[in-house]
Design a protein around this motif. Structure first.
Motif, PDB file in Angstrom:
ATOM      1  N   GLU A  79       0.834  -1.206   0.000  1.00 16.19           N
ATOM      2  CA  GLU A  79       0.000   0.000   0.000  1.00 16.19           C
ATOM      3  C   GLU A  79       0.867   1.255   0.000  1.00 16.19           C
ATOM      4  O   GLU A  79       0.603   2.206  -0.759  1.00 16.19           O
ATOM      5  CB  GLU A  79      -0.924   0.002   1.211  1.00 16.19           C
ATOM      6  CG  GLU A  79      -1.822   1.240   1.265  1.00 16.19           C
ATOM      7  CD  GLU A  79      -2.801   1.187   2.424  1.00 16.19           C
ATOM      8  OE1 GLU A  79      -3.857   0.558   2.263  1.00 16.19           O
ATOM      9  OE2 GLU A  79      -2.499   1.794   3.478  1.00 16.19           O
ATOM     10  N   ALA A  80       1.909   1.271   0.823  1.00 12.79           N
ATOM     11  CA  ALA A  80       2.789   2.442   0.866  1.00 12.79           C
ATOM     12  C   ALA A  80       3.471   2.674  -0.475  1.00 12.79           C
ATOM     13  O   ALA A  80       3.584   3.823  -0.948  1.00 12.79           O
ATOM     14  CB  ALA A  80       3.835   2.255   1.970  1.00 12.79           C
ATOM     15  N   LEU A  81       3.919   1.618  -1.117  1.00 18.38           N
ATOM     16  CA  LEU A  81       4.582   1.749  -2.414  1.00 18.38           C
ATOM     17  C   LEU A  81       3.628   2.293  -3.473  1.00 18.38           C
ATOM     18  O   LEU A  81       3.977   3.192  -4.245  1.00 18.38           O
ATOM     19  CB  LEU A  81       5.123   0.392  -2.860  1.00 18.38           C
ATOM     20  CG  LEU A  81       6.284  -0.183  -2.056  1.00 18.38           C
ATOM     21  CD1 LEU A  81       6.573  -1.603  -2.500  1.00 18.38           C
ATOM     22  CD2 LEU A  81       7.518   0.679  -2.203  1.00 18.38           C
ATOM     23  N   LEU A  82       2.424   1.749  -3.530  1.00 19.14           N
ATOM     24  CA  LEU A  82       1.475   2.171  -4.557  1.00 19.14           C
ATOM     25  C   LEU A  82       1.002   3.602  -4.315  1.00 19.14           C
ATOM     26  O   LEU A  82       0.835   4.375  -5.263  1.00 19.14           O
ATOM     27  CB  LEU A  82       0.288   1.216  -4.596  1.00 19.14           C
ATOM     28  CG  LEU A  82       0.621  -0.213  -5.066  1.00 19.14           C
ATOM     29  CD1 LEU A  82      -0.614  -1.109  -4.969  1.00 19.14           C
ATOM     30  CD2 LEU A  82       1.166  -0.229  -6.485  1.00 19.14           C
ATOM     31  N   ARG A  83       0.813   3.974  -3.062  1.00 23.02           N
ATOM     32  CA  ARG A  83       0.437   5.368  -2.771  1.00 23.02           C
ATOM     33  C   ARG A  83       1.538   6.334  -3.205  1.00 23.02           C
ATOM     34  O   ARG A  83       1.270   7.397  -3.750  1.00 23.02           O
ATOM     35  CB  ARG A  83       0.158   5.531  -1.280  1.00 23.02           C
ATOM     36  CG  ARG A  83      -1.184   4.978  -0.844  1.00 23.02           C
ATOM     37  CD  ARG A  83      -1.448   5.261   0.622  1.00 23.02           C
ATOM     38  NE  ARG A  83      -2.787   4.862   1.010  1.00 23.02           N
ATOM     39  CZ  ARG A  83      -3.291   5.010   2.220  1.00 23.02           C
ATOM     40  NH1 ARG A  83      -2.546   5.543   3.183  1.00 23.02           N
ATOM     41  NH2 ARG A  83      -4.523   4.614   2.491  1.00 23.02           N
ATOM     42  N   GLY A  84       2.797   5.949  -2.942  1.00 22.44           N
ATOM     43  CA  GLY A  84       3.899   6.808  -3.337  1.00 22.44           C
ATOM     44  C   GLY A  84       4.028   6.948  -4.837  1.00 22.44           C
ATOM     45  O   GLY A  84       4.411   8.003  -5.349  1.00 22.44           O
ATOM     46  N   ALA A  85       3.706   5.879  -5.573  1.00 24.91           N
ATOM     47  CA  ALA A  85       3.845   5.892  -7.031  1.00 24.91           C
ATOM     48  C   ALA A  85       2.624   6.454  -7.736  1.00 24.91           C
ATOM     49  O   ALA A  85       2.698   6.768  -8.926  1.00 24.91           O
ATOM     50  CB  ALA A  85       4.102   4.474  -7.531  1.00 24.91           C
ATOM     51  N   LEU A  86       1.495   6.582  -7.017  1.00 26.79           N
ATOM     52  CA  LEU A  86       0.246   7.056  -7.620  1.00 26.79           C
ATOM     53  C   LEU A  86      -0.303   8.249  -6.831  1.00 26.79           C
ATOM     54  O   LEU A  86      -1.373   8.167  -6.228  1.00 26.79           O
ATOM     55  CB  LEU A  86      -0.791   5.927  -7.648  1.00 26.79           C
ATOM     56  CG  LEU A  86      -0.414   4.700  -8.477  1.00 26.79           C
ATOM     57  CD1 LEU A  86      -1.372   3.545  -8.177  1.00 26.79           C
ATOM     58  CD2 LEU A  86      -0.430   5.027  -9.965  1.00 26.79           C
ATOM     59  N   PRO A  87       0.416   9.364  -6.821  1.00 26.20           N
ATOM     60  CA  PRO A  87      -0.056  10.528  -6.057  1.00 26.20           C
ATOM     61  C   PRO A  87      -1.408  11.010  -6.573  1.00 26.20           C
ATOM     62  O   PRO A  87      -1.659  11.050  -7.769  1.00 26.20           O
ATOM     63  CB  PRO A  87       1.045  11.573  -6.299  1.00 26.20           C
ATOM     64  CG  PRO A  87       1.727  11.141  -7.555  1.00 26.20           C
ATOM     65  CD  PRO A  87       1.655   9.644  -7.566  1.00 26.20           C
TER      66      PRO A  87
END
Length: 248
Positions: A79-87
């Motif tokens: 979740e943290a990775l995807l949130r960071g990559a999809l602002p």
């Protein structure tokens, strides 16, 4: 790896665009992660018009046995990775792992804990407890087929996640259930993340295994989350900003 690019079903992704993933996923002092899986893992395009909701369905290695805390489980890190990559995009990865459960117990939860959430994607980890409890691969296949049928009827893309490579899982014959997962993925046209084969490509595969000789540790879960994020992002429509910019 192909030169300085990672090859996926949707093209080549510059490794520079994955720098954020690596920085977020890799804990300090961890062994280098294995290379991401070759080819496609997510076999569908994920709808950009909705929040990105992923349900991680599974047993203890989804719930996070062997991790230092909830923050270090693979769903939390993913979740943290995807949130960071999809602002600007709403992203949620729901941890629906329950320690000790077999596939029939997960099947019983699909309606109330998966379908009701109308997820964009389900990552389904199963087979390990069947191996440990001496269950039949044939019965496992029957249950998984029914679960995949229900998910397909609801139009939900699926990635199957097979067993981690660890001393106890190898001794229990986990590869028999990995073979069932591979056959199901091919027959049903769903994604498959071959965790055992992926882990085996690490410089030190057992550095990703917890002290219990069964589950992954913080480094293992972080590496798994990174590889899954790399596989999921190309399926998101439109492409993540970093990917789109790199392709101009």
């Amino acid at each position: 790896m192909v030169g300085k690019m990672m090859l996926t079903r949707h093209g080549r992704i510059p490794l520079a665009a994955l720098g954020l993933l690596t920085a977020l996923a890799a804990p300090a002092g961890a062994s280098p992660c294995p290379a991401g899986p070759a080819g496609a893992v997510v076999e569908a395009r994920l709808n950009a018009g909705r929040p990105l909701t992923i349900v991680a369905l599974g047993s203890s290695s989804t719930e996070g046995a062997g991790a230092s805390g909830p923050h270090a489980t693979y769903p939390a890190r993913l979740e943290a990775l995807l949130r960071g990559a999809l602002p600007g995009r709403t992203v949620r990865v729901i941890n629906a792992g329950r320690s000790g459960q077999t596939s029939d117990e997960m099947l019983a939860r699909i309606e109330n804990q998966v379908l009701v959430r109308r997820p964009s994607l389900v990552i389904w980890q199963a087979g390990g407890n069947e191996a440990l409890k001496g269950r039949s691969p044939e019965e496992f296949e029957r249950v998984m087929r029914e679960g995949l049928r229900r998910l397909a009827m609801a139009g939900i893309p699926v990635v199957l996640l097979d067993n981690q490579r660890s001393p106890r899982m190898v001794a229990a014959g986990g590869e028999r259930f990995d073979a069932v997962m591979a056959a199901l993925a091919e027959a049903r046209g769903v994604g498959l993340f071959r965790r055992g084969a992926w882990q085996a490509s690490a410089p030190d595969p057992q550095a990703l295994v917890a002290g219990d000789g069964l589950h992954m540790n913080d480094a293992g879960y972080a590496c798994l989350a990174q590889a899954l994020a790399e596989a999921i992002l190309p399926a998101v429509e439109p492409p993540a900003p970093a990917f789109a910019a790199a392709r101009r």
